[in-house]
Design a protein around this motif. Structure first.
Motif, PDB file in Angstrom:
ATOM      1  N   LEU A 158      -1.909   5.340   5.750  1.00 33.02           N
ATOM      2  CA  LEU A 158      -1.359   6.160   6.836  1.00 33.02           C
ATOM      3  C   LEU A 158      -0.077   5.556   7.385  1.00 33.02           C
ATOM      4  CD1 LEU A 158      -2.870   8.442   8.842  1.00 33.02           C
ATOM      5  CD2 LEU A 158      -2.846   6.513  10.375  1.00 33.02           C
ATOM      6  N   TYR A 159      -0.096   4.235   7.562  1.00 27.35           N
ATOM      7  CA  TYR A 159       1.043   3.555   8.185  1.00 27.35           C
ATOM      8  C   TYR A 159       2.031   2.974   7.163  1.00 27.35           C
ATOM      9  CZ  TYR A 159      -0.693   4.019  12.950  1.00 27.35           C
ATOM     10  OH  TYR A 159      -1.067   4.522  14.171  1.00 27.35           O
ATOM     11  N   ALA A 160       1.844   3.289   5.890  1.00 27.66           N
ATOM     12  CA  ALA A 160       2.716   2.718   4.860  1.00 27.66           C
ATOM     13  C   ALA A 160       4.212   2.964   5.107  1.00 27.66           C
ATOM     14  CB  ALA A 160       2.306   3.243   3.482  1.00 27.66           C
ATOM     15  N   PRO A 161       4.626   4.118   5.696  1.00 32.37           N
ATOM     16  CA  PRO A 161       6.074   4.317   5.874  1.00 32.37           C
ATOM     17  C   PRO A 161       6.722   3.370   6.895  1.00 32.37           C
ATOM     18  CG  PRO A 161       4.878   6.411   6.035  1.00 32.37           C
ATOM     19  CD  PRO A 161       3.862   5.311   6.061  1.00 32.37           C
ATOM     20  N   PHE A 162       5.941   2.645   7.656  1.00 32.64           N
ATOM     21  CA  PHE A 162       6.537   1.790   8.690  1.00 32.64           C
ATOM     22  C   PHE A 162       6.843   0.406   8.113  1.00 32.64           C
ATOM     23  CE2 PHE A 162       4.295   5.105  10.823  1.00 32.64           C
ATOM     24  CZ  PHE A 162       5.066   5.416  11.932  1.00 32.64           C
ATOM     25  N   ALA A 163       8.047  -0.088   8.465  1.00 35.23           N
ATOM     26  CA  ALA A 163       8.502  -1.335   7.847  1.00 35.23           C
ATOM     27  C   ALA A 163       7.921  -2.583   8.512  1.00 35.23           C
ATOM     28  CB  ALA A 163      10.030  -1.387   7.925  1.00 35.23           C
ATOM     29  N   CYS A 164       7.370  -2.445   9.694  1.00 32.27           N
ATOM     30  CA  CYS A 164       6.932  -3.628  10.465  1.00 32.27           C
ATOM     31  C   CYS A 164       5.643  -4.232   9.904  1.00 32.27           C
ATOM     32  CB  CYS A 164       6.708  -3.215  11.914  1.00 32.27           C
ATOM     33  SG  CYS A 164       5.324  -2.085  12.089  1.00 32.27           S
ATOM     34  N   PRO A 165       5.302  -5.453  10.337  1.00 33.43           N
ATOM     35  CA  PRO A 165       4.018  -6.031   9.900  1.00 33.43           C
ATOM     36  C   PRO A 165       2.830  -5.196  10.377  1.00 33.43           C
ATOM     37  CG  PRO A 165       5.380  -7.684  11.021  1.00 33.43           C
ATOM     38  CD  PRO A 165       6.069  -6.371  11.182  1.00 33.43           C
ATOM     39  N   LEU A 195       8.574   4.761  16.581  1.00 28.45           N
ATOM     40  CA  LEU A 195       9.180   4.914  15.250  1.00 28.45           C
ATOM     41  C   LEU A 195       9.482   3.554  14.619  1.00 28.45           C
ATOM     42  CD1 LEU A 195      11.679   7.885  15.745  1.00 28.45           C
ATOM     43  CD2 LEU A 195       9.805   7.812  14.097  1.00 28.45           C
ATOM     44  N   ALA A 196       9.796   2.581  15.459  1.00 31.18           N
ATOM     45  CA  ALA A 196      10.132   1.248  14.937  1.00 31.18           C
ATOM     46  C   ALA A 196       9.386   0.182  15.745  1.00 31.18           C
ATOM     47  CB  ALA A 196      11.642   1.036  15.019  1.00 31.18           C
ATOM     48  N   PRO A 197       8.066   0.134  15.598  1.00 32.67           N
ATOM     49  CA  PRO A 197       7.302  -0.844  16.391  1.00 32.67           C
ATOM     50  C   PRO A 197       7.527  -2.280  15.903  1.00 32.67           C
ATOM     51  CG  PRO A 197       5.839   0.413  14.921  1.00 32.67           C
ATOM     52  CD  PRO A 197       7.232   0.928  14.693  1.00 32.67           C
ATOM     53  N   ASN A 198       7.237  -3.269  16.769  1.00 31.69           N
ATOM     54  CA  ASN A 198       7.304  -4.681  16.353  1.00 31.69           C
ATOM     55  C   ASN A 198       6.198  -4.969  15.353  1.00 31.69           C
ATOM     56  OD1 ASN A 198       7.901  -5.819  19.742  1.00 31.69           O
ATOM     57  ND2 ASN A 198       9.332  -5.140  18.199  1.00 31.69           N
ATOM     58  N   ARG A 199       5.054  -4.364  15.621  1.00 35.87           N
ATOM     59  CA  ARG A 199       3.888  -4.565  14.758  1.00 35.87           C
ATOM     60  C   ARG A 199       2.926  -3.405  14.965  1.00 35.87           C
ATOM     61  NH1 ARG A 199       3.285  -5.210  20.243  1.00 35.87           N
ATOM     62  NH2 ARG A 199       1.660  -6.667  20.864  1.00 35.87           N
ATOM     63  N   ILE A 200       2.067  -3.197  13.942  1.00 33.68           N
ATOM     64  CA  ILE A 200       0.992  -2.212  14.093  1.00 33.68           C
ATOM     65  C   ILE A 200      -0.312  -2.994  13.962  1.00 33.68           C
ATOM     66  CG2 ILE A 200      -0.145  -0.222  13.012  1.00 33.68           C
ATOM     67  CD1 ILE A 200       2.737   0.634  12.089  1.00 33.68           C
ATOM     68  N   VAL A 201      -1.214  -2.766  14.902  1.00 32.66           N
ATOM     69  CA  VAL A 201      -2.495  -3.473  14.866  1.00 32.66           C
ATOM     70  C   VAL A 201      -3.595  -2.472  14.537  1.00 32.66           C
ATOM     71  CG1 VAL A 201      -4.180  -4.754  16.245  1.00 32.66           C
ATOM     72  CG2 VAL A 201      -1.735  -5.204  16.538  1.00 32.66           C
ATOM     73  N   MET A 244       0.855  -1.209   0.000  1.00 37.95           N
ATOM     74  CA  MET A 244       0.000   0.000   0.000  1.00 37.95           C
ATOM     75  C   MET A 244       0.883   1.249   0.000  1.00 37.95           C
ATOM     76  SD  MET A 244      -2.982   1.651   0.347  1.00 37.95           S
ATOM     77  CE  MET A 244      -4.164   0.331   0.553  1.00 37.95           C
ATOM     78  N   ALA A 245       0.591   2.198  -0.906  1.00 42.38           N
ATOM     79  CA  ALA A 245       1.425   3.404  -1.004  1.00 42.38           C
ATOM     80  C   ALA A 245       1.054   4.404   0.105  1.00 42.38           C
ATOM     81  CB  ALA A 245       1.208   4.055  -2.364  1.00 42.38           C
ATOM     82  N   PHE A 246       2.039   5.226   0.453  1.00 45.49           N
ATOM     83  CA  PHE A 246       1.834   6.249   1.476  1.00 45.49           C
ATOM     84  C   PHE A 246       0.847   7.304   0.983  1.00 45.49           C
ATOM     85  CE2 PHE A 246       3.255  10.497   3.041  1.00 45.49           C
ATOM     86  CZ  PHE A 246       2.881  10.338   4.370  1.00 45.49           C
ATOM     87  N   VAL A 247      -0.089   7.674   1.865  1.00 43.64           N
ATOM     88  CA  VAL A 247      -1.005   8.772   1.544  1.00 43.64           C
ATOM     89  C   VAL A 247      -0.899   9.793   2.673  1.00 43.64           C
ATOM     90  CG1 VAL A 247      -3.396   9.422   1.052  1.00 43.64           C
ATOM     91  CG2 VAL A 247      -2.588   7.119   0.469  1.00 43.64           C
ATOM     92  N   VAL A 277       5.351  11.249  15.919  1.00 43.86           N
ATOM     93  CA  VAL A 277       5.851  10.214  15.007  1.00 43.86           C
ATOM     94  C   VAL A 277       5.105  10.260  13.673  1.00 43.86           C
ATOM     95  CG1 VAL A 277       5.927   7.703  14.689  1.00 43.86           C
ATOM     96  CG2 VAL A 277       6.847   8.734  16.779  1.00 43.86           C
ATOM     97  N   LEU A 278       3.799  10.471  13.700  1.00 48.61           N
ATOM     98  CA  LEU A 278       3.051  10.548  12.429  1.00 48.61           C
ATOM     99  C   LEU A 278       3.473  11.785  11.628  1.00 48.61           C
ATOM    100  CD1 LEU A 278      -0.488   9.322  13.545  1.00 48.61           C
ATOM    101  CD2 LEU A 278       1.168   8.101  12.108  1.00 48.61           C
ATOM    102  N   ALA A 279       3.807  12.871  12.346  1.00 43.38           N
ATOM    103  CA  ALA A 279       4.318  14.059  11.648  1.00 43.38           C
ATOM    104  C   ALA A 279       5.687  13.756  11.042  1.00 43.38           C
ATOM    105  CB  ALA A 279       4.410  15.231  12.622  1.00 43.38           C
ATOM    106  N   LYS A 280       6.489  13.022  11.794  1.00 42.37           N
ATOM    107  CA  LYS A 280       7.853  12.688  11.338  1.00 42.37           C
ATOM    108  C   LYS A 280       7.817  11.897  10.021  1.00 42.37           C
ATOM    109  CE  LYS A 280      12.308  12.241  11.726  1.00 42.37           C
ATOM    110  NZ  LYS A 280      13.157  13.419  11.488  1.00 42.37           N
ATOM    111  N   VAL A 281       6.827  10.981   9.892  1.00 43.06           N
ATOM    112  CA  VAL A 281       6.789  10.172   8.662  1.00 43.06           C
ATOM    113  C   VAL A 281       6.064  10.891   7.517  1.00 43.06           C
ATOM    114  CG1 VAL A 281       6.975   7.994   9.932  1.00 43.06           C
ATOM    115  CG2 VAL A 281       4.703   8.839   9.272  1.00 43.06           C
ATOM    116  N   GLY A 282       5.612  12.134   7.750  1.00 43.67           N
ATOM    117  CA  GLY A 282       5.114  12.919   6.609  1.00 43.67           C
ATOM    118  C   GLY A 282       3.679  13.404   6.672  1.00 43.67           C
TER     119      GLY A 282
END
Ligand code: UDX
Length: 452
Positions: free
Chosen positions: A190-197, A169-175, A1-4, A23-28
């Protein structure tokens, strides 16, 4: 999913709200954090923080200068302009053990009245019992203007105090719990910039993931504390036992530190609230009730250890190292040091305490404690030193210097951070938690010639 990129409102500027917003501001994203406490908003607008959290002030400063984070005391215009609204207000415990959801309800009503004409996702991030999302939805439906277009989502926060910025900034997972495809798409973008599952579930499952995770961690701590009891009785060392257990990757090394038990703003209240909601739903969750009982007992047993070591407490000078419920925070909620200090004062001891950051807050709650400028000053002439919170500065302290300053070198280590052999060699009488092997069956380690 692309970042929006989204316009986001965060309601509530406590630990969760501030960190989430920054953190949400930090990712854009473009974020405005709202709070109904004008004093808090003033502090934030002046570039300061109402809480101590390593790395947060720098992050907030960074995203404010890029114009991606702002603060406001006015909920209506901020929510009206937002595409995603996060609810991050407190859910403190009621005397019954249930979570107080009145702030959530109030905010849900305020949001309902402020919704814009566009589609909005209202995200519940505060830790709440299962079915809160459904109730938030109902409340918004009742109070929103006819035709308002919104969905409710659940997005539990797993950050820990002291490491909140890193965790967020680097969570194990986002639920993310959703009940519509449209809300899922918004949350994924919204959460596309985060690398975690990113785990997408139903709203109820997301709510339960949070309570079940915190309760499981609390259970793990109580488990090792129960094992610590057995270690004391059997002549084993719980630190060695935990190391041996934790290397099994199915068990893992984390949350196996025996000690005074868990405190803080989350575990005590969340475990209680999970037990309460389970019971309300028709299941008596006795397993976590037992974890709570063990945790409470851990604190009283440690106080008994202090009493046993001192014998007569009245007029004894006791040094406390650490006041916050854990290192790297100034949070005193459910902090064992508060109970220990109160008990000592009630029994006539002279209490001198040090904490790297929590002393200003502690002074308000316990004005009769004498607060020292550094860890060594509080040990001058002390009859006992109690390590309550494992700040790095204490773990690395010059214990030879401490030993020389004390009147009687009794060391009570509430977090098992010291090496008993080392401190005994320095001349201390050592009391840990669950350290029967090194302590002998009475739980006390004495140096040569110091036996009683
Ligand atoms: C916790 C959860 O970790 C976090 O995911 C959730 O969002 C909020 O609750 P926090 O309360 O900030 O975070 O601290 P945490 O590091 O989890 O410690 C909680 C308590 O457990 C502290 O009192 C700590 O001293 C105690 N603890 C922790 C132990 O006694 N032994 C351990 O092995 C680990």
């Amino acid at each position: 999913m692309a970042f929006v990129e989204r316009r986001i409102a965060v309601v509530g500027t406590g630990y969760v709200g501030l960190v989430t917003g920054a953190v949400l501001a930090k990712v854009g994203h473009r974020v405005t954090c709202v709070d109904n406490d004008p004093a808090k908003v003033r502090i934030l607008e002046a570039g300061k923080l109402p809480i101590y959290e390593p790395g947060l002030e720098a992050l907030v400063e960074d995203v404010r200068t890029t114009g991606r984070l702002a603060f406001s005391g006015e909920i209506a215009p901020v929510v009206g302009a937002a595409e995603v609204v996060f609810i991050c207000v407190g859910t403190p415990p009621l005397p019954s053990g249930k979570a107080d959801l009145s702030y959530i309800e109030q905010v849900a009503r305020d949001i309902a009245r402020s919704l814009g004409t566009h589609y909005t996702v209202v995200v519940e991030k505060s830790t709440v019992p299962v079915h809160t999302g459904m109730r938030v939805k109902r409340t918004i439906e009742r109070h929103a203007p006819a035709g308002a277009r919104f969905d409710v989502a659940s997005n539990p926060e797993f950050l820990a105090e002291g490491t909140a910025v890193r965790d967020a900034l680097a969570p194990n997972r986002i639920v993310v719990g959703v009940d519509s495809e449209r809300a899922r798409v918004v949350m994924e973008g919204l959460y596309a910039p985060f690398a975690c599952p990113l785990i997408v579930t139903g709203i109820e499952s997301a709510e339960i993931i949070k309570h079940a995770s915190n309760s499981f961690l609390a259970l793990k701590i109580s488990y090792i504390n129960a094992v610590a009891r057995i270690c004391e009785l059997a002549g084993a060392d719980v630190v060695q036992v935990a190391r041996g257990m934790g290397l099994d990757e199915r068990i893992g090394p984390h949350f196996l530190r025996a000690g005074i038990g868990y405190g803080g703003s989350c575990f005590p209240k969340d475990v209680d609230a999970f037990g309460e909601i389970a019971s309300e739903l028709g299941y008596e969750f006795t397993l976590i009730r037992e974890a709570q009982r063990i945790n409470a007992e851990q604190r009283t047993r440690f106080i008994r250890k202090i009493e046993d070591a001192l014998w007569v407490v009245k007029d004894k000078r006791v040094a406390l190292w650490g006041l916050s419920f854990k290192p790297d925070t100034d949070d005193l909620r459910e902090a064992p040091a508060m109970d220990i200090a109160r008990w000592l004062l009630d029994h006539g001891a002279v209490v001198r305490a040090h904490d790297p950051v929590a002393m200003d807050k502690a002074r308000v709650l316990l004005p009769k404690v004498d607060y020292g400028a550094d860890p060594y000053a509080v040990c001058e002439g002390a009859d006992a030193l109690v390590l309550v919170t494992e700040w790095k500065t204490y773990i690395e302290a010059d214990l030879g210097r401490v030993r020389a300053a004390m009147r009687h070198p009794i060391l009570l280590d509430g977090r098992n951070v010291f090496d008993p052999a080392h401190v005994v060699a320095l001349g201390f009488e050592y009391h840990g938690v669950g350290r029967g092997a090194v302590a002998g069956h009475d739980g006390v380690v004495r140096g040569p010639g110091r036996g009683r």
